[in-house]
Design a protein around this motif. Structure first.
Motif, PDB file in Angstrom:
ATOM      1  N   UNK A  24       9.244  -1.816  -5.612  1.00  0.00           N
ATOM      2  CA  UNK A  24       8.596  -2.385  -4.427  1.00  0.00           C
ATOM      3  C   UNK A  24       7.300  -3.123  -4.761  1.00  0.00           C
ATOM      4  N   UNK A  25       6.505  -2.569  -5.686  1.00  0.00           N
ATOM      5  CA  UNK A  25       5.264  -3.231  -6.084  1.00  0.00           C
ATOM      6  C   UNK A  25       5.551  -4.600  -6.701  1.00  0.00           C
ATOM      7  N   UNK A  26       6.513  -4.627  -7.618  1.00  0.00           N
ATOM      8  CA  UNK A  26       6.833  -5.899  -8.274  1.00  0.00           C
ATOM      9  C   UNK A  26       7.320  -6.943  -7.272  1.00  0.00           C
ATOM     10  N   UNK A  27       8.260  -6.577  -6.403  1.00  0.00           N
ATOM     11  CA  UNK A  27       8.807  -7.562  -5.464  1.00  0.00           C
ATOM     12  C   UNK A  27       7.740  -8.038  -4.488  1.00  0.00           C
ATOM     13  N   UNK A  28       6.803  -7.183  -4.121  1.00  0.00           N
ATOM     14  CA  UNK A  28       5.708  -7.637  -3.257  1.00  0.00           C
ATOM     15  C   UNK A  28       4.948  -8.791  -3.903  1.00  0.00           C
ATOM     16  N   UNK A  29       4.813  -8.768  -5.243  1.00  0.00           N
ATOM     17  CA  UNK A  29       4.099  -9.859  -5.919  1.00  0.00           C
ATOM     18  C   UNK A  29       4.887 -11.157  -5.905  1.00  0.00           C
TER      19      UNK A  29
END
Length: 486
Positions: A142-147
């Motif tokens: 989730x953190x990566x896709x938010x970026x």
């Protein structure tokens, strides 16, 4: 008491480790009791409606898979039973970060998913056009896709977010190097390879498990688009990949991919110097050469895009007898996340939709729910039961036990290996001078408006991959190379 904000779960409990999933040993499988991972993935899957949270823009087609080589020594799956056997398939290709209306020429990985409608159930390979990924633990997904999405304040795509995350996640270097190379913008979907990316498994009739990597190699040849040309195409036709695939099939120019596997025995895996379940790394094709399996041909366009492409649901948890999974941390997270996303986005009975329904009989005790298409007549909804001819478990389909390393149940640090640089270095060294310069120019263009401290942090990683890599980007950004040598 510190004034720093404490990271917590939704019920307010402080989080001690937000980098690593709980696993049975450093290389072991992810544990279901990791409520932090489950909460994070479940919330992420419900952030947007109704389009896919990732892979929203896509194209699909029907076709066939034909076995061309005997691999029954590795798998007893019925679709591989004999050379010449044919299985219907549906494939979907996509960009990853953009919305449904985004451009087909974006610099972005491409989703590459195939559903095999076998006579023992549906088997899905849910991968990308790259053999690796940016992260190795699903807790960070989730953190990566938010970026890769839009800034929550400006609603704009922001390279600052991407490079901030990547510079703090050196395991991303391999995929970043691929993304900003000439292969970062494929010329449509027909001219790119596909990969399962993760390590999966095959099981033969004797119950012997073999670890495998899946490779789809395009028969049309690799073709990529220069960034300047991509910008021109985006302005003229943002749906160029969709149009290219549809028209090729419409005109009888059926695209094909030849499917291969790499194989690794359990003993080889136990003695492999690198973690063979690390999705940020590839297996050497010299040590583990490609073995041909068959050919996929796409030869029929959907009649209705929404019904057949938008509602298509792929999930790595769709395995059939003779195929299996692995302790790959990212894969284990996706096993939950994909099916959960479909239940949310399409509905709990999404597998009854025609595009997702198996072409073999289905018997279980699941009932009701929204949009239920059918239920068995005069059958119970519980098991065990004493009803004649009711579905019963079949022990002969059990997988052999999967051995996991002995160890403690904990949040094991996945960044203890320190080798983030050798595989990106090998990839960089394979490039010719023009490819290296294009890679450097693409990264300079993406990083030019990023804060200087993040630029320097990331450049130190590039320099460790190769001095020419780091210094070339530093020069393009006007940064003294001496600042990145430490």
């Amino acid at each position: 008491m510190s004034d720093k904000k404490v990271l917590t779960t939704n019920n307010g409990a402080p989080i001690a480790d937000n980098q690593n999933s709980r696993t049975a040993g450093p290389r072991g499988p992810v544990l279901l009791d990791d409520f932090q991972l489950i909460e994070k993935l479940a919330h992420f899957n419900r952030e947007n409606i109704p389009e896919r949270r990732v892979h929203a823009k896509g194209s699909g087609a029907h076709g066939t898979f034909t076995v061309t080589n005997d691999i029954t020594q590795y798998s007893h799956a019925s679709l591989f039973a004999k050379v010449g056997k044919q299985t219907p398939v549906f494939a979907r290709f996509s960009t990853v970060g953009g919305e449904r209306g985004s451009s087909d020429t974006a610099r972005d990985p491409r989703g590459f998913s195939v559903k095999f409608y076998t006579d023992q159930g549906n088997w899905d390979i849910v991968g990308n056009n790259t053999p690796v990924f940016f992260i190795r633990d699903a807790l960070k997904f989730p953190d990566f896709i938010h970026t890769q999405k839009r800034d929550p304040k400006t609603n704009l795509k922001d390279p600052q977010m991407m490079w901030d995350f990547w510079s703090l996640s050196p395991e991303s270097l391999h995929q970043v190097t691929i993304l900003f190379s000439d292969r970062g913008i494929p010329d449509g979907y027909r001219h790119m390879h596909g990969y399962g990316s993760h390590t999966y498994s095959l099981i033969n009739e004797d119950g012997v498990r073999t670890w495998v990597k899946w490779h789809f190699r395009t028969e049309q040849g690799i073709k990529n688009i220069h960034p300047q040309k991509a910008a021109e195409m985006d302005g003229a036709n943002p749906d160029s990949a969709q149009e290219d695939l549809f028209k090729a099939i419409e005109h009888g120019d059926y695209p094909k991919w030849r499917l291969y596997i790499q194989v690794m025995t359990e003993e080889q895996a136990n003695n492999h110097p690198e973690n063979p379940f690390d999705v940020t790394k590839v297996w050497s094709q010299k040590q583990y050469p490609l073995i041909e399996v068959g050919v996929m041909e796409l030869n029929r366009n959907p009649e209705n895009y929404f019904a057949e492409v938008e509602q298509a649901a792929f999930e790595p948890s769709n395995v059939v007898p003779g195929t299996g999974l692995s302790p790959d941390k990212m894969l284990q997270g996706r096993i939950f996340a994909y099916a959960d996303a479909h239940r949310y986005r399409i509905g709990t009975n999404y597998q009854q939709l025609p595009i997702n329904a198996p072409k073999c009989p289905v018997h279980n005790y699941q009932r009701d729910g929204a949009m239920r298409f059918y239920s068995p007549d005069n059958a119970p909804n519980y098991e065990p039961n004493s009803v004649d001819n009711a579905p019963k478990q079949q022990p002969q389909y059990a997988e052999p036990p999967m051995h996991v390393p002995a160890g403690t149940m904990d949040r094991h640090d996945h960044r203890v290996d320190d080798d983030y640089y050798s595989q990106p270095r090998a990839l960089f060294n394979l490039m010719n001078p023009d490819q290296k310069q294009l890679l450097i120019d693409n990264i300079v263009g993406s990083m030019k408006n990023v804060k200087r401290d993040i630029q320097i942090r990331q450049l130190k990683h590039f320099y460790k991959v190769h001095p020419d890599y780091g210094s070339g980007i530093a020069k393009g950004l006007g940064i003294d190379v001496d600042l990145i040598k430490s």
